[in-house]
Design an enzyme around this catalytic site. Structure first.
Site, PDB file in Angstrom:
ATOM      1  N   CYS A  50     -50.622  40.137  38.871  1.00 47.00           N
ATOM      2  CA  CYS A  50     -51.407  38.968  39.296  1.00 47.00           C
ATOM      3  C   CYS A  50     -51.310  38.798  40.808  1.00 47.00           C
ATOM      4  O   CYS A  50     -50.214  38.699  41.365  1.00 47.00           O
ATOM      5  CB  CYS A  50     -50.901  37.705  38.599  1.00 47.00           C
ATOM      6  SG  CYS A  50     -51.651  36.176  39.226  1.00 47.00           S
ATOM      7  N   CYS A  53     -49.407  35.365  41.793  1.00 47.02           N
ATOM      8  CA  CYS A  53     -48.019  35.066  41.445  1.00 47.02           C
ATOM      9  C   CYS A  53     -47.120  35.219  42.676  1.00 47.02           C
ATOM     10  O   CYS A  53     -47.385  36.024  43.576  1.00 47.02           O
ATOM     11  CB  CYS A  53     -47.533  35.985  40.320  1.00 47.02           C
ATOM     12  SG  CYS A  53     -47.999  35.429  38.662  1.00 47.02           S
ATOM     13  N   HIS A 114     -47.493  31.156  36.089  1.00 51.14           N
ATOM     14  CA  HIS A 114     -48.796  31.747  35.776  1.00 51.14           C
ATOM     15  C   HIS A 114     -49.463  31.081  34.564  1.00 51.14           C
ATOM     16  O   HIS A 114     -50.696  31.073  34.455  1.00 51.14           O
ATOM     17  CB  HIS A 114     -48.590  33.244  35.507  1.00 51.14           C
ATOM     18  CG  HIS A 114     -49.855  34.016  35.287  1.00 51.14           C
ATOM     19  ND1 HIS A 114     -50.569  34.592  36.312  1.00 51.14           N
ATOM     20  CD2 HIS A 114     -50.525  34.320  34.145  1.00 51.14           C
ATOM     21  CE1 HIS A 114     -51.633  35.213  35.821  1.00 51.14           C
ATOM     22  NE2 HIS A 114     -51.624  35.072  34.511  1.00 51.14           N
ATOM     23  N   ASN A 152     -62.574  26.141  39.538  1.00 52.95           N
ATOM     24  CA  ASN A 152     -63.236  26.831  38.435  1.00 52.95           C
ATOM     25  C   ASN A 152     -62.152  27.290  37.479  1.00 52.95           C
ATOM     26  O   ASN A 152     -61.301  28.094  37.854  1.00 52.95           O
ATOM     27  CB  ASN A 152     -64.032  28.042  38.923  1.00 52.95           C
ATOM     28  CG  ASN A 152     -65.222  27.642  39.764  1.00 52.95           C
ATOM     29  OD1 ASN A 152     -65.865  26.639  39.510  1.00 52.95           O
ATOM     30  ND2 ASN A 152     -65.524  28.421  40.790  1.00 52.95           N
ATOM     31  N   SER A 160     -62.097  34.515  38.655  1.00 53.18           N
ATOM     32  CA  SER A 160     -61.627  35.900  38.680  1.00 53.18           C
ATOM     33  C   SER A 160     -60.114  36.020  38.537  1.00 53.18           C
ATOM     34  O   SER A 160     -59.601  37.121  38.367  1.00 53.18           O
ATOM     35  CB  SER A 160     -62.070  36.574  39.986  1.00 53.18           C
ATOM     36  OG  SER A 160     -61.540  35.884  41.103  1.00 53.18           O
ATOM     37  N   HIS A 163     -54.468  32.838  37.002  1.00 49.78           N
ATOM     38  CA  HIS A 163     -53.378  32.003  37.526  1.00 49.78           C
ATOM     39  C   HIS A 163     -53.960  30.650  37.950  1.00 49.78           C
ATOM     40  O   HIS A 163     -54.987  30.598  38.624  1.00 49.78           O
ATOM     41  CB  HIS A 163     -52.719  32.692  38.726  1.00 49.78           C
ATOM     42  CG  HIS A 163     -51.396  32.103  39.107  1.00 49.78           C
ATOM     43  ND1 HIS A 163     -50.205  32.799  38.993  1.00 49.78           N
ATOM     44  CD2 HIS A 163     -51.060  30.881  39.576  1.00 49.78           C
ATOM     45  CE1 HIS A 163     -49.207  32.031  39.397  1.00 49.78           C
ATOM     46  NE2 HIS A 163     -49.712  30.858  39.758  1.00 49.78           N
ATOM     47  N   HIS A 165     -55.338  27.761  39.768  1.00 45.36           N
ATOM     48  CA  HIS A 165     -55.609  27.546  41.183  1.00 45.36           C
ATOM     49  C   HIS A 165     -56.970  26.884  41.352  1.00 45.36           C
ATOM     50  O   HIS A 165     -57.800  26.866  40.450  1.00 45.36           O
ATOM     51  CB  HIS A 165     -55.591  28.878  41.951  1.00 45.36           C
ATOM     52  CG  HIS A 165     -56.784  29.749  41.686  1.00 45.36           C
ATOM     53  ND1 HIS A 165     -56.952  30.465  40.514  1.00 45.36           N
ATOM     54  CD2 HIS A 165     -57.890  30.006  42.446  1.00 45.36           C
ATOM     55  CE1 HIS A 165     -58.096  31.128  40.560  1.00 45.36           C
ATOM     56  NE2 HIS A 165     -58.686  30.865  41.717  1.00 45.36           N
ATOM     57  N   GLN A 167     -59.917  25.791  44.838  1.00 44.08           N
ATOM     58  CA  GLN A 167     -60.366  26.248  46.148  1.00 44.08           C
ATOM     59  C   GLN A 167     -60.811  25.071  47.003  1.00 44.08           C
ATOM     60  O   GLN A 167     -61.111  23.985  46.493  1.00 44.08           O
ATOM     61  CB  GLN A 167     -61.520  27.242  46.003  1.00 44.08           C
ATOM     62  CG  GLN A 167     -61.155  28.511  45.236  1.00 44.08           C
ATOM     63  CD  GLN A 167     -62.283  29.522  45.259  1.00 44.08           C
ATOM     64  OE1 GLN A 167     -62.710  29.976  46.321  1.00 44.08           O
ATOM     65  NE2 GLN A 167     -62.778  29.876  44.081  1.00 44.08           N
TER      66      GLN A 167
END
Length: 346
Positions: A50, A53, A114, A152, A160, A163, A165, A167
């Site tokens: 990943c 990570c 994760h 997203n 994509s 993990h 997250h 933006q």
């Protein structure tokens, strides 16, 4: 039961001016559409392959630090490049219109774990995410006209990286949808002398019909004009124009509302519920913000189960949004989903 609950009708989105066609009787039709593969939840706290990570290498060869909480870095594949610049229109052709733009794209890793999306994280950990949103917004707004905080979640939303997250994209223009929200809120304020979304939050709080989550400071509802089946709108119950207007106590209560809302999403179909979410507030260079109220949109794609997705096609692409499940029924289903994550139940 009201006519609006059973009969075909349209509802107006007061934030954009768009209309939504509501056709409740279509819920009775047999389903023969496509299904997605079952949505699964990552169970390992660390994945050696990943890119997000702690300690792992990213695509550009850089290694993440061994971070222990929320971590932010500049996107290795930014959609916007360079410092803010004066916009330049390309040519004078009325049919070929473009302008030069620039900006900065940041990635916000919610947790070093994760497997821990927002509904699985502790409230104290979500507070760290909220604090990061605020601090990044505060820094970027001094340079850019707009700062878009968003997430997203799920590969069905084009994410994509599994993990957890989000933006942050900052740029030197105010996007089209935000300009429409600005116009609609301004028009309402000129007529009623109060913020549209503060009035709306108070009305929904009194009604409770479309309320999904509510605490002393925040309310999440399936908006009256929702286009997506389980779309929600998260609103402060106090006058707040931008993310960095929040007090520390409001950040804590926001973390609680985010956890409860996302837990109910996961519980609805007992899966890691996908969505796109993002914050809208007053544009950064706007001086008079009396008409603006901070809010977050959640747009999930799921329709009937964890494997059946709503598609905006045909009529929706060519005419206007259309839904079969009423917002009131969607809110009731989310309320009934419960506030304890399905994975933690006995």
């Amino acid at each position: 039961m009201s006519t609006l609950s059973t009969g075909v009708h349209r509802r107006k989105n007061l934030l954009t001016g768009d209309w939504v066609l509501v056709s409740p009787h279509r819920n009775d039709r047999p389903w023969k559409g496509a299904t997605e593969s079952t949505l699964t939840t990552e169970t390992s706290a660390y994945q050696p392959d990943c890119a997000l990570c702690a300690g792992n290498a990213r695509a550009n060869g850089e290694h993440n630090p061994r971070y222990l909480e929320t971590f932010v870095f500049t996107n290795d594949f930014s959609a916007l490049l360079g410092p803010a610049v004066t916009r330049v229109f390309e040519g004078e052709d009325a049919l070929w219109v473009s302008e030069e733009v620039s900006g900065e794209c940041r990635v916000v890793i919610f947790s070093p774990d994760h497997s821990q999306s927002l509904p699985r994280m502790a409230e104290a950990e979500i507070v760290k995410v909220v604090d990061t949103w605020v601090s990044e917004f505060k820094r970027l707004k001094t340079t850019f006209r707009w700062v878009q905080v968003f997430e997203n979640k799920g590969d069905v939303m084009g994410c994509s990286q599994p993990h957890p997250h989000g933006q942050i994209w900052a740029h030197d223009f105010v996007p089209s949808l935000v300009m429409r929200e600005d116009d609609c809120q301004m028009n309402y304020h000129q007529c009623h002398h109060s913020p549209l979304l503060l009035d709306y939050a108070m009305r929904e709080s009194r009604s409770g019909e479309r309320t999904v989550v509510e605490n002393d400071d925040w309310i999440a509802v399936v908006p009256y004009w929702a286009a997506w089946p389980f779309e929600t709108l998260l609103l402060p119950k106090h006058r707040i124009a931008r993310l960095d207007d929040m007090s520390e106590s409001l950040q804590h209560t926001l973390a609680g509302a985010l956890k409860e809302l996302t837990v109910r999403y996961d519980n609805l179909f007992q899966c890691s519920f996908p969505y796109s979410m993002g914050w809208h507030g007053a544009p950064n260079q706007l001086i008079d913000t009396a008409h603006w109220q901070l809010h977050a949109h959640f747009f999930p794609p799921l329709l009937r189960s964890s494997t059946i997705k709503k598609h905006m096609v045909g009529y929706e692409m060519l005419a206007e949004a259309q839904r079969d499940l009423t917002p009131e029924a969607a809110a009731s289903a989310l309320r009934d989903a419960g506030s304890v994550h399905y994975s933690e139940r006995g």
